[in-house]
Design an enzyme around this catalytic site. Structure first.
Site, PDB file in Angstrom:
ATOM      1  N   ALA A   1      -4.234   0.968   8.590  1.00  0.00           N
ATOM      2  CA  ALA A   1      -5.605   1.216   9.035  1.00  0.00           C
ATOM      3  C   ALA A   1      -6.417  -0.076   8.959  1.00  0.00           C
ATOM      4  O   ALA A   1      -5.983  -1.075   8.373  1.00  0.00           O
ATOM      5  CB  ALA A   1      -6.247   2.295   8.166  1.00  0.00           C
TER       6      ALA A   1
ATOM      7  N   GLY B   1      -1.064   3.512   7.594  1.00  0.00           N
ATOM      8  CA  GLY B   1      -1.262   4.402   8.721  1.00  0.00           C
ATOM      9  C   GLY B   1      -0.248   4.208   9.830  1.00  0.00           C
ATOM     10  O   GLY B   1       0.058   5.148  10.570  1.00  0.00           O
TER      11      GLY B   1
ATOM     12  N   GLU C   1       2.650   6.238   8.795  1.00  0.00           N
ATOM     13  CA  GLU C   1       2.276   7.640   8.963  1.00  0.00           C
ATOM     14  C   GLU C   1       2.320   8.045  10.434  1.00  0.00           C
ATOM     15  O   GLU C   1       2.712   9.175  10.769  1.00  0.00           O
ATOM     16  CB  GLU C   1       0.893   7.879   8.367  1.00  0.00           C
ATOM     17  CG  GLU C   1       0.896   7.750   6.844  1.00  0.00           C
ATOM     18  CD  GLU C   1      -0.489   7.808   6.237  1.00  0.00           C
ATOM     19  OE1 GLU C   1      -0.748   8.727   5.454  1.00  0.00           O
ATOM     20  OE2 GLU C   1      -1.313   6.927   6.563  1.00  0.00           O
TER      21      GLU C   1
ATOM     22  N   GLU D   1      -1.029   2.037   0.043  1.00  0.00           N
ATOM     23  CA  GLU D   1      -2.403   2.478  -0.211  1.00  0.00           C
ATOM     24  C   GLU D   1      -2.786   2.443  -1.686  1.00  0.00           C
ATOM     25  O   GLU D   1      -3.949   2.175  -2.022  1.00  0.00           O
ATOM     26  CB  GLU D   1      -2.610   3.891   0.347  1.00  0.00           C
ATOM     27  CG  GLU D   1      -2.774   3.960   1.851  1.00  0.00           C
ATOM     28  CD  GLU D   1      -1.447   4.036   2.592  1.00  0.00           C
ATOM     29  OE1 GLU D   1      -1.458   4.281   3.808  1.00  0.00           O
ATOM     30  OE2 GLU D   1      -0.385   3.835   1.948  1.00  0.00           O
TER      31      GLU D   1
END
Length: 255
Positions: free
Chosen positions: A62, A107, A110, A130
């Site tokens: 992200a 992300g 993911e 994270e």
């Protein structure tokens, strides 16, 4: 300026995330990714391939610049936006292949987990870092990773935040194939194979797997039998069986 590019060629949809230098996910990228999926939802495609522009990164997480001002409410909302897009990928009627080349972190990993299967170059690097930022994977990582590779290995990866190689990812089942070639070209090869199969059969097989994976076996078998029965009423089933008996290639109906 578009950060997510959509190209359709011969019933294959190519979605490319193009945000130099590392294709980071921000709110606008997620919005454009969601729109690209909406744009092809009713089109005559058989397979979707998602990749990142360049060789440095598939998607390297992200955009951390969005994080400093997050609080409980805005942080939860951020997660739900990302989750909704990735759930759309997971539930998309046609197969979605992740063609991975480079860093696939946070992300980005993911996003790859939401795809049906993953093909990566040998030089790709993976991780869910994270916890190094004092947060957790919030776009489905804590849920999809454990379902894919097992709870113990998922906890080891998430708790440590460490990176790992494509060879390691393949070893514990996170990716389905490592290639010396371009992952995009290898994904296209798989897409071409899938294109030759009955499109409704592939769609229903995906539904059966996705629905049944979280159910007791008996309930999953019920869904399998139900979908099999529905396919028996289709022209594709009649064509596929007839072609087999006549020793020829089937000519399935396009969407």
């Amino acid at each position: 300026m578009n950060k997510v590019h959509l190209l359709i060629e011969d019933q294959i949809a190519f979605i490319t995330i193009d945000v130099p230098p590392v294709n980071a996910l921000n709110e606008e990228v997620l919005h454009q990714l969601s729109k690209a999926l909406d744009d092809i939802s009713n089109s005559e495609i058989d397979v979707v391939i998602i990749s990142g522009a360049g060789k440095k990164a598939f998607v390297a997480g992200a955009d951390i610049r969005e994080f400093p001002t997050l609080n409980k409410d805005t942080g939860e909302a951020l997660c739900r936006r990302g989750q909704s897009v990735f759930t759309k990928i997971e539930g998309f009627p046609q197969p979605v292949i992740a063609a991975i080349d480079g860093f696939t972190l946070g992300g980005g990993l993911e996003l790859a987990l939401a795809c049906d299967f993953r093909i990566a170059s040998k030089s790709s690097t993976f991780g869910l870092p994270e916890v190094k930022l004092g947060i957790l994977p919030g776009y489905g990582g804590t849920q999809r990773l454990a379902r894919l590779i097992g709870i113990g290995k998922a906890k080891q990866i998430i708790y440590s935040g460490e990176f790992f190689t494509a060879e390691e990812a393949f070893k514990f089942g996170l990716i389905e194939e490592i290639t010396d070639e371009s992952p995009l070209e290898k994904a296209k090869e798989w897409a071409e194979k899938i294109k030759q199969r009955g499109p409704l059969a592939v769609e229903f097989a995906k539904k059966a797997i996705n629905i049944g994976i979280d159910l007791p076996l008996e309930e999953g078998l019920e869904w399998e039998a139900r979908f099999f029965g529905e396919l028996c009423e289709t022209a594709d089933k009649n064509e596929g069986v007839t072609a087999f008996l006549e020793k020829r290639q089937p000519k399935f109906l396009k969407r």
